[in-house]
Design a protein around this motif. Structure first.
Motif, PDB file in Angstrom:
ATOM      1  N   SER A  61       0.783  -1.163  -0.118  1.00 34.73           N
ATOM      2  CA  SER A  61      -0.212   0.030   0.225  1.00 34.73           C
ATOM      3  C   SER A  61       0.927   1.452   0.055  1.00 34.73           C
ATOM      4  O   SER A  61       2.168   0.879   0.163  1.00 34.73           O
ATOM      5  CB  SER A  61      -1.135   0.060   1.163  1.00 34.73           C
ATOM      6  N   GLN A  62       0.357   2.279  -0.180  1.00 36.27           N
ATOM      7  CA  GLN A  62       0.798   3.537  -0.054  1.00 36.27           C
ATOM      8  C   GLN A  62       1.628   3.846   1.394  1.00 36.27           C
ATOM      9  O   GLN A  62       2.769   4.405   1.309  1.00 36.27           O
ATOM     10  CB  GLN A  62      -0.093   4.633  -0.497  1.00 36.27           C
ATOM     11  N   SER A  63       0.798   3.684   2.220  1.00 37.89           N
ATOM     12  CA  SER A  63       1.317   3.762   3.630  1.00 37.89           C
ATOM     13  C   SER A  63       2.677   2.985   3.898  1.00 37.89           C
ATOM     14  O   SER A  63       3.745   3.268   4.420  1.00 37.89           O
ATOM     15  CB  SER A  63       0.496   3.556   4.645  1.00 37.89           C
ATOM     16  N   ASP A  64       2.728   1.665   3.405  1.00 29.27           N
ATOM     17  CA  ASP A  64       3.832   0.858   3.481  1.00 29.27           C
ATOM     18  C   ASP A  64       5.187   1.442   2.703  1.00 29.27           C
ATOM     19  O   ASP A  64       6.206   1.451   3.273  1.00 29.27           O
ATOM     20  CB  ASP A  64       3.541  -0.791   2.866  1.00 29.27           C
ATOM     21  N   VAL A  65       4.732   1.961   1.561  1.00 27.99           N
ATOM     22  CA  VAL A  65       6.005   2.307   0.600  1.00 27.99           C
ATOM     23  C   VAL A  65       6.529   3.790   1.321  1.00 27.99           C
ATOM     24  O   VAL A  65       7.624   4.069   1.559  1.00 27.99           O
ATOM     25  CB  VAL A  65       5.362   2.862  -0.600  1.00 27.99           C
ATOM     26  N   ASP A  66       5.521   4.505   1.964  1.00 33.88           N
ATOM     27  CA  ASP A  66       5.893   6.005   2.733  1.00 33.88           C
ATOM     28  C   ASP A  66       6.668   5.521   3.782  1.00 33.88           C
ATOM     29  O   ASP A  66       7.792   6.195   4.234  1.00 33.88           O
ATOM     30  CB  ASP A  66       4.625   6.803   2.954  1.00 33.88           C
TER      31      ASP A  66
END
Length: 457
Positions: A61-66
């Motif tokens: 997800s976006q949060s994991d990448v961030d």
């Protein structure tokens, strides 16, 4: 092209060949260099994938990448010319280290090329988790601008090399062609200097290259034939003048003497008879010369009829029998044969040979005629006893107006030295050959004729 010299053609050909070879070599080298860079880029990008996957782990997800953005930036800082974009399965961008890149990038799982704002990239897109069909996708972009600049410089160098090589080869080829063609120019200069007064000039055979040796030999042979023909023509003209001068002088003298004072009709008649005899001899000489001219141009066309050679020879021997009896010369004939030929022409040839033999056979001598029939053809030989003809004279016996020596020169218009030349022309017109042999007090003329008398071309 048709108006260019041979040297210019060779120079242009050398230049074209060099240009083609240089260009081909340059294109192959350029292609090999470009392929090599692609392989290096592929290896570099492949070597970065494990580290990036280790940093991201199972990010989905976006949060994991961030959460791993700082570690990603740290990893990318180790390769300044490398950029990374992480996209979700639906195409939305979760991470982009170089936002200036186009929004849409090549997505095939293979190495691609991209140019953006003057910068060239090598683009490689793979799945973060190869076992998951809905996994995020990693797009690695490697700046290859320095590669492209190198290839462009190399291409310019290739074209420069091709141009300089072609120019240098054209100049060197022109020099080499000019040097190699120097023998041809020498041949041209020598041939241009040849005239009627310098027909003895010959090309330097030993100084010519192997490729021109045969041409040089042909030129020298041509000069030899021209020299021989010119010498014969000059001698022929002198002989004609000499042969015609005597009868013309006789005619002038006799006519002038006759006209010095009035004479009786009988005296004029005798003078005219004397003139007639000289004119007949001159007419015969002219006719013989015309006959030889026809023979030289291939205008003698013998009739074809079956002949018994022994019958024809016997008829001629009977004709010459009174003359032989007066000179106490014995005549004989051996052998028989049948052939195809022209009766009148062959009779004339044999008659000339018999007349020649009788004139030079001493009293008490003999003239023997032999006929030999074989598979190859018919051989007729006429042999007489008498003075031996020198070996160096034999090849010239059949020349016009030629007499072997003063002892054989009778000086009359009846024997102007054309008989043997006419005989040779008749024999050759029948496809045969004639030669003379003389040794130990015997002279033999040998005539060889084919069975069917084919014309000699």
């Amino acid at each position: 092209m048709s108006r260019l010299s041979l040297g210019s053609r060779l120079a242009l050909l050398f230049a074209a060949c060099t240009a083609v070879v240089s260009l081909s070599a340059g294109v192959l080298f350029n292609h090999a260099s470009e392929t090599h860079f692609i392989e290096l880029d592929q290896q570099l990008l492949d070597s970065k994938l494990p580290a990036l996957r280790a940093v991201l782990g199972t990010a989905s997800s976006q949060s994991d990448v961030d959460a791993h953005a700082t570690a990603l930036q740290r990893e990318l800082s180790h390769q300044p010319d490398l950029a990374l974009r992480i996209s979700a399965a639906d195409g939305s961008v979760w991470f982009d280290s170089l936002p200036a890149l186009p929004a849409t990038l090549p997505t095939p799982d293979s190495l691609q090329s991209l140019s953006s704002e003057g910068t060239d990239y090598r683009v490689y897109t793979v799945a973060l988790n190869p076992d998951d069909n809905h996994s995020a996708r990693l797009t690695l972009l490697l700046d290859i601008t320095h590669h492209q600049h190198f290839l462009q410089r190399m291409q310019r160098l290739i074209w420069l090399t091709v141009g300089l090589s072609a120019l240098a080869t054209a100049v060197l080829g022109a020099w080499a062609a000019r040097s190699g063609l120097r023998p041809l120019r020498q041949m041209s200069e020598i041939a241009a200097s040849v005239s009627a007064s310098s027909l003895t000039t010959r090309l330097p055979h030993n100084a010519m290259p192997v490729e021109l040796a045969e041409l040089t030999h042909a030129f020298n042979a041509m000069f030899g034939r021209l020299d021989d023909a010119f010498q014969r023509l000059s001698a022929f003209s002198a002989d004609i003048a000499h042969e015609l001068r005597t009868p013309l002088s006789n005619l002038l003298t006799q006519t002038q003497v006759t006209l010095t004072r009035p004479r009786a009709a009988e005296d004029y008649r005798e003078a005219l008879l004397g003139n007639l005899e000289e004119l007949q001899g001159m007419a015969q000489m002219v006719n013989d010369m015309l006959y030889l001219a026809k023979a030289e141009h291939g205008l003698l066309n013998p009739m074809r009829e079956s002949l018994n050679l022994e019958v024809e020879v016997d008829a001629l021997l009977e004709f010459f029998a009174p003359l032989a009896e007066d000179r106490q010369v014995q005549l004989s004939r051996e052998g028989s044969a049948t052939l195809s030929g022209d009766r009148h022409m062959l009779r004339r040839a044999v008659s000339n040979l018999l007349d020649n033999a009788l004139r030079f056979t001493p009293s008490g001598g003999h003239v023997a005629t032999r006929i030999v029939d074989s598979v190859q053809g018919v051989q007729l030989s006429i042999e007489n006893s008498g003075p031996t003809i020198p070996a160096e004279v034999l090849p010239r016996l059949f020349d016009r107006f030629f007499r072997a020596d003063p002892a054989r020169h009778e000086g009359s218009s009846e024997h102007a030295g054309l008989g043997l030349a006419i005989t040779q022309s008749i024999i050759r017109a029948h496809g045969g050959q004639i030669r003379c042999e003389s040794a130990q007090g015997l002279t033999r003329f040998v005539v060889e004729l084919p069975m069917h008398g084919e014309n000699q071309v």
